[in-house]
Scaffold this active site. Structure first.
Site, short mmCIF file in Angstrom:
data_model
loop_
_atom_site.label_atom_id
_atom_site.label_comp_id
_atom_site.label_asym_id
_atom_site.label_seq_id
_atom_site.Cartn_x
_atom_site.Cartn_y
_atom_site.Cartn_z
N PRO A 129 0.14 3.19 -9.34
CA PRO A 129 -0.56 2.11 -10.07
C PRO A 129 0.38 1.14 -10.76
CG PRO A 129 -1.71 4.19 -10.40
CD PRO A 129 -0.46 4.51 -9.62
N SER A 133 6.79 -2.55 -5.00
CA SER A 133 8.03 -2.69 -4.22
C SER A 133 9.22 -1.99 -4.89
CB SER A 133 8.36 -4.18 -4.02
OG SER A 133 7.35 -4.80 -3.26
N PHE A 157 -3.29 2.61 -3.12
CA PHE A 157 -3.12 1.83 -1.89
C PHE A 157 -2.60 2.71 -0.75
CE2 PHE A 157 -1.90 -1.75 -5.02
CZ PHE A 157 -3.23 -2.00 -5.31
N ILE A 158 -3.08 3.94 -0.64
CA ILE A 158 -2.55 4.87 0.35
C ILE A 158 -3.39 4.78 1.63
CG2 ILE A 158 -1.87 7.22 0.85
CD1 ILE A 158 -0.39 5.72 -1.51
N GLU A 246 9.46 0.05 10.14
CA GLU A 246 8.22 -0.29 9.44
C GLU A 246 7.99 -1.80 9.44
OE1 GLU A 246 6.22 -0.02 4.95
OE2 GLU A 246 8.11 1.02 5.38
N LEU A 341 -11.01 -24.15 14.11
CA LEU A 341 -11.56 -24.65 15.38
C LEU A 341 -12.92 -24.04 15.70
CD1 LEU A 341 -8.36 -24.72 17.65
CD2 LEU A 341 -9.56 -26.67 16.63
N GLY A 343 -15.21 -23.75 13.47
CA GLY A 343 -16.19 -24.32 12.55
C GLY A 343 -16.86 -23.21 11.74
N GLY A 368 6.77 -4.80 2.03
CA GLY A 368 7.67 -5.76 1.41
C GLY A 368 7.05 -7.13 1.42
N THR A 369 6.79 -7.69 0.24
CA THR A 369 6.17 -9.01 0.17
C THR A 369 7.11 -10.07 0.74
OG1 THR A 369 7.09 -9.50 -2.02
CG2 THR A 369 4.97 -8.34 -1.96
#
Length: 383
Positions: A129, A133, A157-158, A246, A341, A343, A368-369
């Site tokens: 939490p 990174s 986030f697993i 990864e 495209l 719409g 990795g951001t």
């Protein structure tokens, strides 16, 4: 542009995967998205198909292949159909390299046959939490108590966390040193049925809705010492070892998503009529598709070079960072333009382009951001 990455064996494998997706995945995919994951027996189907064991030695029930190209084929075919295989990628592309590199012979005999069959699904728990990174900030602890470690902490986030049978948990087995904040981390391969191990919320995501993502908590979970992966205290070193594969895996899926978006858009604009003409007949449509195809070709060339380098053992984390940064940013541009495209229909989830759009956003965050990758690339450039 002619592609030289694959041979006849890869293309035969592609036909097998395509037929499997058409028969077993596409007709049920909406149900999987609503449930938040595939049914558990789907992973046994993948095991029977042989996809979990491609890179596992034959002595453990696998095919003994060393090339990443078969995984690339699967990623491309999933994108082509606008579907996913749930926790498959984490199981194979994230967890398997750790098992192959750092598990001892006894552990391989114990874990790999079930891994190949889909009887034991693996996932990895790094993020906490308060720690993303910066893995050096991991607070989950594993304290030695006789022939066990006692695990306490929480992860979030697993991916694959709901259905996993074994979880590679990164925990602190000793305090970090003043000289090195990353020291003291270890990887434990935890049985998810252990007392004190619990799965919290299944997180509701914007996209990738057929892939379960969860919160985990550990309260005095006793983990046998023989389930330590590799050596105690070397966890951070092990994690960096797999960064190149990864990141390449994410770059690959991003390229494949962009290529699929172009195909979906081409099909749509050739059928859709506006002002008595097909949308494809307008110059703007042609220019937008040309821009998108240029991005796709550039991403494909970069991915193919990186796959060859990975197979040769030459792909560095910085090289893979370049691939991930370019391909995920290209994916964002291409998918957005292709949705435009369509719409209004592009915003409707029954159209694959809408799912691709939602799925694409996380690619610039996980593994990795984009901001972290730029830092890594600049450091590699020595600037």
């Amino acid at each position: 542009m002619r592609r030289t990455l694959y041979n006849e064996d890869h293309e035969a494998f592609r036909e097998t995967i395509r037929a499997f997706i058409d028969a077993e995945v596409a007709p049920r995919y909406e149900d999987w998205e609503n449930a938040g994951h595939p049914p558990r027996d789907f992973y046994n189907q993948l095991g029977e198909l042989g996809v979990f064991g491609i890179q596992v030695p034959e002595e453990f029930g696998g095919a003994g292949e060393t090339s990443f190209k078969y995984q690339a084929v699967i990623a491309e075919e999933c994108a082509r159909a606008g579907v996913g295989f749930g926790g498959y990628s984490v199981h194979v592309n994230l967890c398997l390299p750790y098992l192959m590199k750092y598990a001892n012979e006894e552990q391989r005999k114990r874990w790999l046959p079930a891994f190949v069959a889909g009887d034991a699904m693996f996932a990895i728990a790094m993020t906490e939490p308060g720690t993303g990174s910066d893995l050096a900030g991991i607070a989950t602890t594993a304290k030695r108590d006789g022939d066990h470690y006692v695990l306490n902490g929480a992860k979030t986030f697993i991916t694959g966390g709901v259905l996993a049978d074994r979880m590679l948990v990164v925990a602190r087995t000793s305090p970090a040193s003043a000289e090195n904040r990353r020291s003291g981390l270890s990887i434990l391969v935890v049985d998810t049925k252990s007392e004190g191990y619990s799965v919290g919320r299944k997180l509701e995501k914007i996209g990738l809705r057929s892939s379960d993502t969860a919160e985990l908590s550990f309260v005095d979970v006793r983990v046998p010492v023989e389930d330590l992966l590799g050596e105690e205290g070397r966890g951070f070193e092990y994690l960096t070892h797999n960064l190149a594969e990864e990141r390449l895996g994410i770059a690959l899926t991003s390229y494949a998503s962009a290529a699929a978006a172009v195909d979906f858009a081409k099909d749509y604009v050739q059928q859709r009529q506006v002002f008595g003409k097909t949308v494809s007949s307008f110059q703007n449509t042609k220019f937008v598709l040309a821009e998108c195809q240029t991005d796709v070709e550039a991403a494909r060339s970069l991915v193919d070079r990186c796959i060859e380098a990975l197979d040769a053992g030459e792909l560095t984390p910085a090289d893979a960072a370049v691939a991930k940064l370019f391909c995920t940013e290209a994916q964002a541009r291409v998918v957005d333009k292709c949705l435009q495209l369509h719409g209004g229909y592009g915003y409707i989830l029954e159209y694959p382009i809408a799912r691709l759009y939602a799925d694409a956003r996380v690619a610039r965050i996980y593994g990795g951001t984009s901001e972290v990758l730029k830092t890594i690339i600049a450091k590699d450039m020595k600037v």
